[in-house]
Write an enzyme that holds these catalytic residues in place. Structure first.
Site, PDB file in Angstrom:
ATOM      1  N   ASP A 200       0.860  -1.180   0.000  1.00  0.00           N
ATOM      2  CA  ASP A 200       0.000   0.000   0.000  1.00  0.00           C
ATOM      3  C   ASP A 200       0.899   1.233   0.000  1.00  0.00           C
ATOM      4  OD1 ASP A 200      -2.047   1.781   0.184  1.00  0.00           O
ATOM      5  OD2 ASP A 200      -2.928   0.957   2.008  1.00  0.00           O
ATOM      6  N   GLY A 201       1.186   1.723  -1.199  1.00  0.00           N
ATOM      7  CA  GLY A 201       2.092   2.865  -1.333  1.00  0.00           C
ATOM      8  C   GLY A 201       1.445   4.083  -1.947  1.00  0.00           C
ATOM      9  N   LYS A 202       0.297   3.883  -2.633  1.00  0.00           N
ATOM     10  CA  LYS A 202      -0.453   4.963  -3.286  1.00  0.00           C
ATOM     11  C   LYS A 202       0.470   5.860  -4.116  1.00  0.00           C
ATOM     12  CE  LYS A 202      -4.111   4.920   0.192  1.00  0.00           C
ATOM     13  NZ  LYS A 202      -3.540   3.882   1.089  1.00  0.00           N
ATOM     14  N   ARG A 203       1.329   5.243  -4.900  1.00  0.00           N
ATOM     15  CA  ARG A 203       2.294   5.990  -5.707  1.00  0.00           C
ATOM     16  C   ARG A 203       1.591   6.709  -6.867  1.00  0.00           C
ATOM     17  NH1 ARG A 203       4.799   5.282  -1.497  1.00  0.00           N
ATOM     18  NH2 ARG A 203       6.849   4.328  -1.383  1.00  0.00           N
TER      19      ARG A 203
ATOM     20  N   THR B 183      -0.776  -0.346  -4.590  1.00  0.00           N
ATOM     21  CA  THR B 183      -1.839   0.649  -4.701  1.00  0.00           C
ATOM     22  C   THR B 183      -1.273   1.914  -5.316  1.00  0.00           C
ATOM     23  OG1 THR B 183      -1.510   1.570  -2.477  1.00  0.00           O
ATOM     24  CG2 THR B 183      -3.058  -0.268  -2.692  1.00  0.00           C
TER      25      THR B 183
END
Length: 310
Positions: free
Chosen positions: A104-107, A141
């Site tokens: 879950d990094g939301k890059r 993510t």
């Protein structure tokens, strides 16, 4: 396709849930922290060692019943490079146990910068002609609000390396509607438009269950929108946050699934990591409590969706 592997694991375990590994040092039992601090001191290295030991203990208790884990990168990055090393080792340990790993990094970026993110988290890094996994997760993510320029590099890596992505569509936080619920000139909401784009981006990554390698993050805290997106994005696999600590329940999350009980995986983080508190146990029982909560969550979800079928 990567999500085929995830779905295979979900069907085998009859469990459409993912355990979020978002550890704070406060969650870690004193015995683990004391041992790590005795070895490394009260340092970033000592803290990271405690997080890793905590994660491994939970993974050891749940890997046979839970198909996936989702470590949130920020909880490791706050401990510097030592924490990032703990993240990489957590990913490797979970995958060794046969679990599907969603970072879950939301890059979010474009061009070569997004290629670098994609390479780091999903691909292999070239080191003087040698290809090496930097982190080695199965999925990541991402934030799609830079449009196709930010997603194309990821799709290419996913195609080459059998990986997947989850794009933020309708998130579970209370203020998500400030932007995501706005109506565009074509009459669609922002989140509906993003879901439509996920369908289009996933056309190159079709899977055997009808779901592509481009998934979507859609929160259980908005069950009506979740139902709407399940109908409007039939080929998009959902990662569903908001169950448990954020207020979503099984009856809210059920709208994410298709008639076969497929199409989504429901996340619980604090509910599993801190289950010992809710169960009235001591912190030394945290891992066994995590397993008990994972089983309770599984039965809760299955009670509303029924048997999961291929």
């Amino acid at each position: 396709m990567a999500f085929d592997r995830l779905i295979d694991n979900i069907i085998e375990k009859q469990n459409p849930t993912v355990a979020g590994l978002d550890p704070k040092l406060d969650y870690v039992p004193a015995s683990i922290k004391d041992a790590c601090f005795a070895q490394y001191g009260k340092t970033l290295e000592g803290a990271a060692a405690a997080l890793l030991a905590f994660n491994k203990a939970i993974i050891d208790q749940i890997y046979d019943i839970v198909p996936a884990v989702k470590p949130q990168a920020a909880y490791y990055e706050m401990y510097g490079w030592q924490g990032v090393k703990a993240l990489a080792e957590t990913i490797a340990y979970a995958r060794k146990k046969g679990m599907f790993v969603i970072t879950d990094g939301k890059r979010n970026d474009i061009g070569t910068t997004m290629e670098a993110y994609a390479t780091a988290h999903l691909g292999t890094t070239d080191v003087a002609g040698e290809s090496i996994d930097a982190f080695g997760a199965d999925a990541l993510t991402v934030n799609g609000y830079l449009g196709t320029d930010g997603i194309k590099p990821l799709v290419q890596i996913c195609k080459e390396k059998d990986k997947g992505i989850f794009v933020l569509v309708k998130t579970s936080n209370p203020s998500s509607g400030e932007l995501q619920d706005m109506t565009l000139t074509n009459g669609a909401s922002v989140y509906e438009q993003m879901g439509s784009m996920c369908e289009r981006w996933g056309e190159e990554l079709g899977g055997k269950y009808g779901y592509s390698g481009v998934g979507a993050v859609v929160g259980a805290t908005y069950p009506e929108q979740l139902k709407e997106m399940r109908e409007k994005a039939p080929h998009t696999f959902f990662l569903v946050p908001g169950y448990g600590a954020q207020g979503g329940g099984a009856n809210d999350a059920k709208n994410a699934f298709d008639k076969n009980g497929l199409g989504a995986i429901i996340n619980s983080s604090r509910g599993i990591m801190c289950a010992w508190k809710k169960q009235g146990l001591t912190e030394e029982d945290f891992a066994a409590a995590a397993r008990a909560e994972a089983l309770r969550m599984k039965e809760d979800i299955l009670s509303v969706i029924g048997e999961i079928k291929a």
